[in-house]
Scaffold this motif. Sequence first.
Motif, PDB file in Angstrom:
ATOM      1  N   MET A   1       0.823  -1.196   0.000  1.00 10.62           N
ATOM      2  CA  MET A   1       0.000   0.000   0.000  1.00 10.62           C
ATOM      3  C   MET A   1       0.867   1.261   0.000  1.00 10.62           C
ATOM      4  N   ILE A   2       1.871   1.312   0.875  1.00  8.69           N
ATOM      5  CA  ILE A   2       2.763   2.466   0.960  1.00  8.69           C
ATOM      6  C   ILE A   2       3.527   2.640  -0.342  1.00  8.69           C
ATOM      7  N   ASP A   3       4.013   1.535  -0.913  1.00  9.24           N
ATOM      8  CA  ASP A   3       4.769   1.622  -2.166  1.00  9.24           C
ATOM      9  C   ASP A   3       3.906   2.183  -3.287  1.00  9.24           C
ATOM     10  N   ASP A   4       2.644   1.765  -3.353  1.00 11.74           N
ATOM     11  CA  ASP A   4       1.728   2.294  -4.368  1.00 11.74           C
ATOM     12  C   ASP A   4       1.479   3.781  -4.147  1.00 11.74           C
ATOM     13  N   LEU A   5       1.351   4.175  -2.898  1.00 12.30           N
ATOM     14  CA  LEU A   5       1.123   5.581  -2.571  1.00 12.30           C
ATOM     15  C   LEU A   5       2.340   6.429  -2.934  1.00 12.30           C
ATOM     16  N   ILE A   6       3.520   5.895  -2.733  1.00 16.61           N
ATOM     17  CA  ILE A   6       4.752   6.603  -3.108  1.00 16.61           C
ATOM     18  C   ILE A   6       4.769   6.847  -4.612  1.00 16.61           C
ATOM     19  N   ILE A   7       4.437   5.837  -5.389  1.00 16.83           N
ATOM     20  CA  ILE A   7       4.405   5.986  -6.853  1.00 16.83           C
ATOM     21  C   ILE A   7       3.353   7.012  -7.263  1.00 16.83           C
ATOM     22  N   THR A   8       2.178   6.930  -6.669  1.00 14.34           N
ATOM     23  CA  THR A   8       1.101   7.866  -6.979  1.00 14.34           C
ATOM     24  C   THR A   8       1.510   9.283  -6.607  1.00 14.34           C
ATOM     25  N   LEU A   9       2.164   9.435  -5.487  1.00 13.51           N
ATOM     26  CA  LEU A   9       2.613  10.749  -5.036  1.00 13.51           C
ATOM     27  C   LEU A   9       3.667  11.323  -5.977  1.00 13.51           C
ATOM     28  N   GLN A  10       4.579  10.501  -6.436  1.00  8.83           N
ATOM     29  CA  GLN A  10       5.584  10.956  -7.406  1.00  8.83           C
ATOM     30  C   GLN A  10       4.913  11.435  -8.698  1.00  8.83           C
ATOM     31  N   GLN A  11       3.912  10.707  -9.134  1.00  2.44           N
ATOM     32  CA  GLN A  11       3.175  11.110 -10.340  1.00  2.44           C
ATOM     33  C   GLN A  11       2.417  12.420 -10.105  1.00  2.44           C
ATOM     34  N   ALA A  12       1.825  12.554  -8.923  1.00  2.00           N
ATOM     35  CA  ALA A  12       1.074  13.766  -8.595  1.00  2.00           C
ATOM     36  C   ALA A  12       1.976  14.992  -8.589  1.00  2.00           C
ATOM     37  N   ILE A  13       3.166  14.846  -8.075  1.00  2.00           N
ATOM     38  CA  ILE A  13       4.123  15.956  -8.056  1.00  2.00           C
ATOM     39  C   ILE A  13       4.422  16.397  -9.481  1.00  2.00           C
ATOM     40  N   GLU A  14       4.661  15.450 -10.348  1.00  2.00           N
ATOM     41  CA  GLU A  14       4.939  15.774 -11.759  1.00  2.00           C
ATOM     42  C   GLU A  14       3.740  16.447 -12.425  1.00  2.00           C
ATOM     43  N   ILE A  15       2.560  15.921 -12.208  1.00  2.00           N
ATOM     44  CA  ILE A  15       1.341  16.499 -12.791  1.00  2.00           C
ATOM     45  C   ILE A  15       1.143  17.918 -12.294  1.00  2.00           C
ATOM     46  N   SER A  16       1.279  18.110 -10.994  1.00  2.00           N
ATOM     47  CA  SER A  16       1.069  19.420 -10.386  1.00  2.00           C
ATOM     48  C   SER A  16       2.061  20.451 -10.925  1.00  2.00           C
ATOM     49  N   TYR A 112      -4.758  13.315  -0.242  1.00  2.00           N
ATOM     50  CA  TYR A 112      -4.880  13.594   1.191  1.00  2.00           C
ATOM     51  C   TYR A 112      -5.900  12.662   1.841  1.00  2.00           C
ATOM     52  N   GLU A 113      -7.028  12.459   1.187  1.00  2.00           N
ATOM     53  CA  GLU A 113      -8.058  11.566   1.738  1.00  2.00           C
ATOM     54  C   GLU A 113      -7.525  10.141   1.867  1.00  2.00           C
ATOM     55  N   THR A 114      -6.767   9.694   0.895  1.00  2.00           N
ATOM     56  CA  THR A 114      -6.152   8.363   0.951  1.00  2.00           C
ATOM     57  C   THR A 114      -5.180   8.269   2.119  1.00  2.00           C
ATOM     58  N   MET A 115      -4.355   9.295   2.257  1.00  2.00           N
ATOM     59  CA  MET A 115      -3.372   9.310   3.332  1.00  2.00           C
ATOM     60  C   MET A 115      -4.040   9.396   4.697  1.00  2.00           C
ATOM     61  N   LYS A 116      -5.091  10.188   4.799  1.00  2.00           N
ATOM     62  CA  LYS A 116      -5.820  10.323   6.057  1.00  2.00           C
ATOM     63  C   LYS A 116      -6.395   8.974   6.496  1.00  2.00           C
ATOM     64  N   ALA A 117      -6.943   8.235   5.548  1.00  2.00           N
ATOM     65  CA  ALA A 117      -7.492   6.901   5.844  1.00  2.00           C
ATOM     66  C   ALA A 117      -6.371   5.959   6.292  1.00  2.00           C
ATOM     67  N   LEU A 118      -5.219   6.065   5.672  1.00  2.00           N
ATOM     68  CA  LEU A 118      -4.078   5.225   6.032  1.00  2.00           C
ATOM     69  C   LEU A 118      -3.592   5.537   7.448  1.00  2.00           C
ATOM     70  N   VAL A 119      -3.554   6.805   7.796  1.00  2.00           N
ATOM     71  CA  VAL A 119      -3.132   7.203   9.146  1.00  2.00           C
ATOM     72  C   VAL A 119      -4.122   6.697  10.178  1.00  2.00           C
ATOM     73  N   MET A 120      -5.409   6.731   9.856  1.00  2.00           N
ATOM     74  CA  MET A 120      -6.440   6.258  10.798  1.00  2.00           C
ATOM     75  C   MET A 120      -6.280   4.765  11.088  1.00  2.00           C
ATOM     76  N   LYS A 121      -5.831   4.003  10.095  1.00  2.00           N
ATOM     77  CA  LYS A 121      -5.643   2.556  10.279  1.00  2.00           C
ATOM     78  C   LYS A 121      -4.405   2.249  11.123  1.00  2.00           C
ATOM     79  N   ALA A 122      -3.430   3.142  11.068  1.00  2.00           N
ATOM     80  CA  ALA A 122      -2.156   2.882  11.772  1.00  2.00           C
ATOM     81  C   ALA A 122      -2.263   3.038  13.274  1.00  2.00           C
TER      82      ALA A 122
END
Length: 122
Positions: A1-16, A112-122
């Motif tokens: 899950m974290i690895d997928d989020l890292i990839i998605t975040l890298q893509q988001a940075i480029e898009i932004s 952010y919503e994805t990350m917030k849900a992940l933090v709630m599970k931790a």
Amino acid sequence: MIDDLIITLQQAIEISRNWAKTGWSVTFGPRNTEVLSLEKAKALPKNFVFREEAVNYWRQAQLTGNDAADSGEKALKALKSGNLGVAADALYLSQYIEQPFAGYSRLWYDLYETMKALVMKA
């Protein structure tokens, strides 16, 4: 899950960082002249009354996208080091920065919503 989020975040940075380049559909003036990017805004004829408005809009999109991406970089660094709370805080800032363009991009909000849900599970 974290690895997928890292990839998605890298893509988001480029898009932004490329918001002003890749753009989206925005219209200006009473004739609803579509201007899809900063490059296209700069290419408008000098006598187009709404040219400056279009250029300023896309410059603001560029600045906003870069600011959101900068915060996204902080989130990426925190996520890679396992600090989910700091990553969530940085993504909160990214989605806050994105809000003026939320009608065109929900990139940071969704992350952010994805990350917030992940933090709630931790």
